[in-house]
Design a protein around this motif. Structure first.
Motif, PDB file in Angstrom:
ATOM      1  N   ASN A  90       0.807  -1.385  -0.159  1.00 13.57           N
ATOM      2  CA  ASN A  90       0.484  -0.056   0.150  1.00 13.57           C
ATOM      3  C   ASN A  90       0.858   1.374   0.410  1.00 13.57           C
ATOM      4  O   ASN A  90       0.039   2.333   0.454  1.00 13.57           O
ATOM      5  CB  ASN A  90      -1.112  -0.165   1.370  1.00 13.57           C
ATOM      6  N   HIS A  91       2.499   0.717   0.240  1.00  9.45           N
ATOM      7  CA  HIS A  91       3.217   2.204   0.015  1.00  9.45           C
ATOM      8  C   HIS A  91       2.550   3.295  -1.802  1.00  9.45           C
ATOM      9  O   HIS A  91       2.473   3.431  -2.322  1.00  9.45           O
ATOM     10  CB  HIS A  91       3.931   2.328   0.032  1.00  9.45           C
ATOM     11  N   SER A  92       3.277   4.679  -1.154  1.00 10.40           N
ATOM     12  CA  SER A  92       3.145   5.006  -2.580  1.00 10.40           C
ATOM     13  C   SER A  92       3.410   5.330  -3.077  1.00 10.40           C
ATOM     14  O   SER A  92       3.053   5.767  -4.833  1.00 10.40           O
ATOM     15  CB  SER A  92       2.529   7.198  -1.450  1.00 10.40           C
ATOM     16  N   ILE A  93       4.605   4.744  -3.349  1.00  6.98           N
ATOM     17  CA  ILE A  93       5.912   4.568  -4.663  1.00  6.98           C
ATOM     18  C   ILE A  93       5.224   3.093  -5.173  1.00  6.98           C
ATOM     19  O   ILE A  93       5.603   3.312  -6.462  1.00  6.98           O
ATOM     20  CB  ILE A  93       7.269   4.207  -3.478  1.00  6.98           C
ATOM     21  N   PHE A  94       4.914   2.319  -4.066  1.00  8.20           N
ATOM     22  CA  PHE A  94       4.246   1.394  -4.877  1.00  8.20           C
ATOM     23  C   PHE A  94       3.045   1.553  -6.899  1.00  8.20           C
ATOM     24  O   PHE A  94       3.131   1.605  -7.326  1.00  8.20           O
ATOM     25  CB  PHE A  94       3.870  -0.293  -4.571  1.00  8.20           C
ATOM     26  N   PHE A  95       2.765   2.568  -5.093  1.00  2.00           N
ATOM     27  CA  PHE A  95       0.679   2.943  -6.483  1.00  2.00           C
ATOM     28  C   PHE A  95       1.332   3.716  -7.492  1.00  2.00           C
ATOM     29  O   PHE A  95       1.434   3.371  -9.297  1.00  2.00           O
ATOM     30  CB  PHE A  95       0.344   3.417  -5.457  1.00  2.00           C
ATOM     31  N   TRP A  96       2.752   4.303  -7.534  1.00  2.37           N
ATOM     32  CA  TRP A  96       2.668   5.527  -8.244  1.00  2.37           C
ATOM     33  C   TRP A  96       3.802   4.550  -9.341  1.00  2.37           C
ATOM     34  O   TRP A  96       4.149   4.230 -10.892  1.00  2.37           O
ATOM     35  CB  TRP A  96       4.318   6.493  -7.502  1.00  2.37           C
ATOM     36  N   LEU A  97       4.786   3.931  -9.464  1.00  2.00           N
ATOM     37  CA  LEU A  97       5.097   2.562  -9.537  1.00  2.00           C
ATOM     38  C   LEU A  97       4.222   1.545 -10.639  1.00  2.00           C
ATOM     39  O   LEU A  97       4.122   1.493 -11.598  1.00  2.00           O
ATOM     40  CB  LEU A  97       5.916   2.269  -9.593  1.00  2.00           C
ATOM     41  N   LYS A  98       3.393   1.403 -10.231  1.00  2.00           N
ATOM     42  CA  LYS A  98       2.489   0.630 -11.266  1.00  2.00           C
ATOM     43  C   LYS A  98       1.949   1.382 -12.107  1.00  2.00           C
ATOM     44  O   LYS A  98       1.557   0.727 -12.705  1.00  2.00           O
ATOM     45  CB  LYS A  98       1.088   0.208 -10.148  1.00  2.00           C
ATOM     46  N   TRP A  99       1.755   2.842 -12.083  1.00  2.00           N
ATOM     47  CA  TRP A  99       1.243   3.924 -13.100  1.00  2.00           C
ATOM     48  C   TRP A  99       1.846   4.016 -14.441  1.00  2.00           C
ATOM     49  O   TRP A  99       1.868   4.511 -15.610  1.00  2.00           O
ATOM     50  CB  TRP A  99       0.523   4.262 -12.995  1.00  2.00           C
ATOM     51  N   ARG A 100       3.339   3.916 -14.021  1.00  2.00           N
ATOM     52  CA  ARG A 100       4.393   4.237 -14.486  1.00  2.00           C
ATOM     53  C   ARG A 100       5.652   3.611 -14.869  1.00  2.00           C
ATOM     54  O   ARG A 100       5.691   3.558 -16.297  1.00  2.00           O
ATOM     55  CB  ARG A 100       5.300   5.709 -13.843  1.00  2.00           C
TER      56      ARG A 100
END
Length: 299
Positions: free
Chosen positions: A109-119
């Motif tokens: 749930n870390h924000s870095i993983f959310f950002w990486l998933k989209w990028r």
């Protein structure tokens, strides 16, 4: 050739044929898809580059080993430095594939993983290009250094040939092999981190399923398990590749020794088996194989 050397020499040739056919098949399947759609998914893009790299890796390994055994060792060394390019790209593309699956499938749930998933899908072409450029620069450095070492004039004098062989061995021990270890250990550790994170994500997902009494055949969990199987196979491949290289660094082996060909068999065993593993465990490749076997003309 001694009998034991012949046995492992033939095993190495058999592995090479299997690897070339397997990777060639994957390249053709993904190449046809790219020509039909003019695009590939990020995962298939990485896989295509990985298989192209391994295809050329095996060919350069065969030619380099043959030239070292049947001709001048210096020719084998120069070809071995050409082998350096597909060797380094193979490791980096394998690591990139592991990182891609880790980012896409992890449930942190870390924000870095959310950002990486989209990028991550946008980054894949640039990461592939960066890996290729880095590998080319390393190969050029290795080739220039090796070519400089091999410029010692040889006119038939025994002492000069001895010095040339000593220079070749010193180049391999003190420059080429340590450079290989340094370069390959970096993607190896990144690869390990990716596997650890993906395994941790699977354990977290299993804990959530038990807490909510979810179906054990959850599709997300099945994707996790299948991907981890593939990555652990990659881990075996990495290990079987690195260990012989480490041993060679500490104790160089003559190409005329049976141990040299035993090392080659162990080193390329994983690379030769893995294409078959991918074909049998990837629905797209499995369908293409069935179509080819049932209707060779349409394939």
């Amino acid at each position: 050739m001694p009998s034991l050397l012949i046995v492992f020499f033939m095993i190495f040739l058999l592995e090479s044929v299997v690897e070339i056919i397997g990777n060639g098949f994957i390249i053709v399947v993904l190449g046809r898809e790219w020509m039909r759609c003019w695009t590939l998914t990020p995962g298939d893009m990485i896989l295509a580059n990985l298989d192209i790299s391994r295809f050329f890796l095996q060919w350069t390994a065969i030619i380099s080993d043959f030239c070292s055994y049947f001709f001048s060792p210096s020719k084998g060394v120069l070809l071995g430095m050409m082998w350096n390019l597909p060797n380094v790209t193979t490791f980096w593309f394998t690591t990139l594939l592991a990182v891609f699956y880790c980012v896409k499938l992890s449930s942190f749930n870390h924000s870095i993983f959310f950002w990486l998933k989209w990028r991550i899908s946008r980054f894949v072409p640039w990461l592939l290009l960066w890996s290729l450029v880095l590998s080319i620069l390393i190969s050029i450095l290795s080739f220039v250094k090796g070519y400089h070492v091999l410029q010692f004039p040889v006119i038939g004098n025994y002492s000069e040939k001895t010095i040339l062989n000593a220079n070749i061995r010193a180049f391999q021990i003190h420059f080429f092999l340590p450079l290989q270890l340094f370069i390959l250990l970096i993607p190896f550790f990144v690869f390990l981190v990716s596997i650890i994170l993906l395994t941790s994500s699977l354990c977290q997902h299993l804990g959530n399923m038990e807490h909510h009494s979810a179906d054990p055949q959850d599709p997300r969990m099945q994707v996790h398990i299948i991907t981890l199987k593939s990555l652990f196979f990659f881990l075996i491949l990495f290990t079987s590749y690195l260990l012989p290289l480490i041993i060679t660094t500490t104790a160089p082996i003559s190409v005329c020794s049976s141990w040299f060909w035993i090392r080659e068999v162990v080193t390329y065993a994983g690379i030769s088996i893995h294409p078959a593993f991918l074909i049998l465990n990837t629905s797209k490749l499995r369908r293409a194989l069935k179509k080819m076997l049932h209707d060779p003309e349409s394939a």
